[in-house]
Design a protein around this motif. Structure first.
Motif: not given
Lengths: 435, 435
Positions: A205-231
């Motif tokens: 639809h050629s519209v913006p894609l809006h997302m919360h990204v890397a808001e907390t250290e906790d998120e970075v830890r969770q994503i790294t654990e789950r996917y082996g990569k930072r957010p």
């Protein structure tokens, strides 16, 4: 043809130098001329004299959850999960409805216009109800239903959320002030499948894609654990930044490599300094983003974690916070911060061809900040005053699309007594739900 | 007998719990009764109904250089020494005079009252001119000439400064709203002899001793090199905290041992979060001060490094800043911050027997914050709104000593047009001096 002119002590076109004794001519909702008083042809246009004043574009709030004004000050000073689990989620679960969204938006737009904001980027629920309010008032918004893998007030399963988003996207073009985009809640709350689906939708639809990204250290830890990569690495590996106008809110915890991904992929950042302070999330490396040429706008986040939608306060906080964090008084100078809150924000929303600077041909979205206040005297530099001394209450005129939404300090779309009445209705809804 | 009552939606006595539908009865400038509406005998007192509103004591600004509003926004975003040497010092050298001080004070008091401040602790020059203005308006101040080993606008040699201070101290008692104290500029700008002399003077006259202490890392380095001790250790070794009411402004860089010296000696701290951010000085360890039982008040510093005298903004910044610095959203909760800005400040000034809380017998120094504003609706907790959402412009009533200085949003002591005229006069003085 509707034609008028507005005169200011200082006019800041943002693209270009400040104009002393400046005038803006408006024709059918667009900017027809900008220049020094006496050097611009008025051709008999009616003149609104806002002096002593500073004129500038409306402020752009690049990340908020507008309807959350309903929970303003409901709970503060708590650990994040206690705050969410004991207050915000229960309240949301039982109160968010199209009716509540309409009411909360109306109150919130009154607050935002009052403080000189003219456009927002919003992620929440029942956004068609929100769109009605914005259209009725004449206030710009990029709105999107927050897609997530958990049941929400507006949908149970993510596929239902997708269907709502599709319906909204198909209605784009029917609105004058509203554009629907796509919002994915966050890397930790959306499955890979949902992330890919949201990205496709925004791209299609050629519209913006809006997302919360890397808001907390906790998120970075969770994503790294789950996917082996930072957010940001993870999102990039899914191709989420490709082929879309991506708006990454917060972006507090990025590695040097992730910042380079933002720069290379043209990711736009919505910087929420006060929310990040209040929730103790951290301080986004905004001076680095600017150094790398990343587009940054300012944002308030929702009023449950701020607790207001005040872009003047956000400008001031942004300027002060990075100075002390970097121990360098020269970073985030006043002019850069004003640019971030206006043209920067318009770029983040993908609306900079329409708004964000005062250039002939753009829409007439601008404000006047009155200088006849003790805290704004004397004046040596209008940029300095806007960032370090002015308050949202100094905004006396707000025009969106050439229409006055605030006139001589008074909102044009609100009735006497309506503010406290709306507040009281929301308060009763929320207290009943929490009982 | 002058007797009246004021009614609020929420009344915060500070000492004690919030009172819903509260009323305050004032008799000859003192608080005669505090309680719930309907439970307090009014005896026919005229009632001012400020609802919807929050009532609380006036805010106390514990460290400022009031007359520096003249240089508000003259130069920002610069390295500290460039800012001082190229702008502030040249401007001060050529503009500070009794006439300038009177004018700047009048403008500054208009700003402070407008934002709910009712008392200040001030270090500057020509403080007798300042005292005239405060007495005329009826605004409380602890004032002191800033003693220093360099020539200043009001004295050439420190002995002359001492003579001015002695003259001021001897006039104490002649004033209703003003009390002269002693101010020593800083450990790095005063000789040991001057430090001892200032201390003696404060002790002899039983007045507060006010000083900038440990504001920057540079100061710590300088003092350590010169004396082999850190600033607070050095001052303590001279006995400077003994036998006096000591007000230490800033106090950003203290070791654990120095904090214990503060706690043991009963040193009072004036915390200036926004000035410390803007000048990139650092973040004072205020949560530690509170843990150690040290009395802390809030302060704006001068408007050349802030750039306003806004205590609401300072409350908000204090609450947000320490959360993100400690990465803990529970520190500096709203109630503690409001207490710091009121009773804490009164204690720092040594005026807590008179002001700082709403207790029968204290002077009637209080304000009403109006809640009929979009950014203050809905309301669940008055403390939260005062710190996280209210702005100084929401203060609609200010009483000092039972006299209204702001009434229904309008300053009672300022004429129409006077604000911009004062600002323009100060601006011309400063620009002429820098030319």
């Amino acid at each position: 043809m509707n034609r008028f002119a507005v005169r200011f002590t200082y006019l800041l076109p943002i693209e270009g130098e400040p104009i002393e004794d400046g005038v803006l001519v408006v024709e059918d909702g667009r900017i027809a001329a900008v220049g020094r008083w006496g050097e611009v042809a008025l051709d008999g246009a009616n003149v609104i004299d806002t002096r002593p004043s500073v004129g500038l574009p409306t402020l752009v709030n690049t990340h908020t959850h507008t309807a959350m004004v309903a929970y303003r000050g409901l709970a503060d000073d708590l650990p994040l999960f206690k705050w969410l689990e004991e207050y915000i989620w229960p309240a949301e679960g039982k109160t968010v409805s199209p009716e509540m969204v309409r009411l909360a938006y109306r109150l919130a737009v009154a607050e935002m216009v009052s403080g000189g904001t003219g456009a927002i980027n919003d992620m929440y629920f029942f956004q068609e109800a929100a769109a009605e309010v914005l259209e009725e008032i004449g206030f710009r918004g990029v709105l999107a239903e927050g897609l997530i893998d958990f049941p929400t007030p507006s949908f149970g399963k993510p596929e239902e959320g997708i269907r709502i988003a599709e319906r909204q996207l198909e209605s784009n073009g029917r609105y004058r002030y509203v554009r629907f985009g796509v919002a994915l809640h966050a890397p930790y709350s959306c499955s890979e499948a949902l992330l890919r689906r949201g990205h496709e939708l925004a791209k299609h639809h050629s519209v913006p894609l809006h997302m919360h990204v890397a808001e907390t250290e906790d998120e970075v830890r969770q994503i790294t654990e789950r996917y082996g990569k930072r957010p940001v690495e993870f999102l990039d590996s899914l191709g989420l930044f490709e082929g879309v106008h991506f708006i990454a809110a917060h972006s507090v915890h990025l590695s040097e490599g992730e910042m380079r991904i933002y720069a290379e992929r043209g990711v736009n950042v919505a910087h929420d300094p006060e929310s990040n302070m209040k929730l103790a999330s951290g301080v986004a490396p905004v001076p680095d983003y600017l150094r790398l040429g990343i587009t940054v706008g300012l944002a308030t986040d929702g009023a449950a974690s701020n607790n207001d939608l005040d872009m003047f306060s956000e400008m001031r906080t942004a300027a002060l916070l990075h100075k002390v964090v970097r121990m360098d008084p020269t970073v985030m100078d006043a002019r850069s911060v004003v640019e971030m809150a206006t043209l920067g924000g318009a770029k983040v929303l993908g609306l900079d061809s329409l708004i964000g600077s005062l250039r002939v041909g753009k829409r007439a979205d601008f404000i006047a900040v009155s200088l006849d206040r003790p805290h704004l005297q004397p004046i040596y530099d209008p940029y300095s005053h806007l960032v370090y001394a002015a308050k949202s209450s100094d905004v006396d005129w707000v025009f969106v699309d050439g229409r006055p939404l605030k006139r001589e300090g008074v909102l044009t779309f609100v009735e006497e007594g309506e503010i406290t009445e709306m507040g009281e209705r929301l308060r009763r809804m929320v207290l009943r739900a929490l009982r």
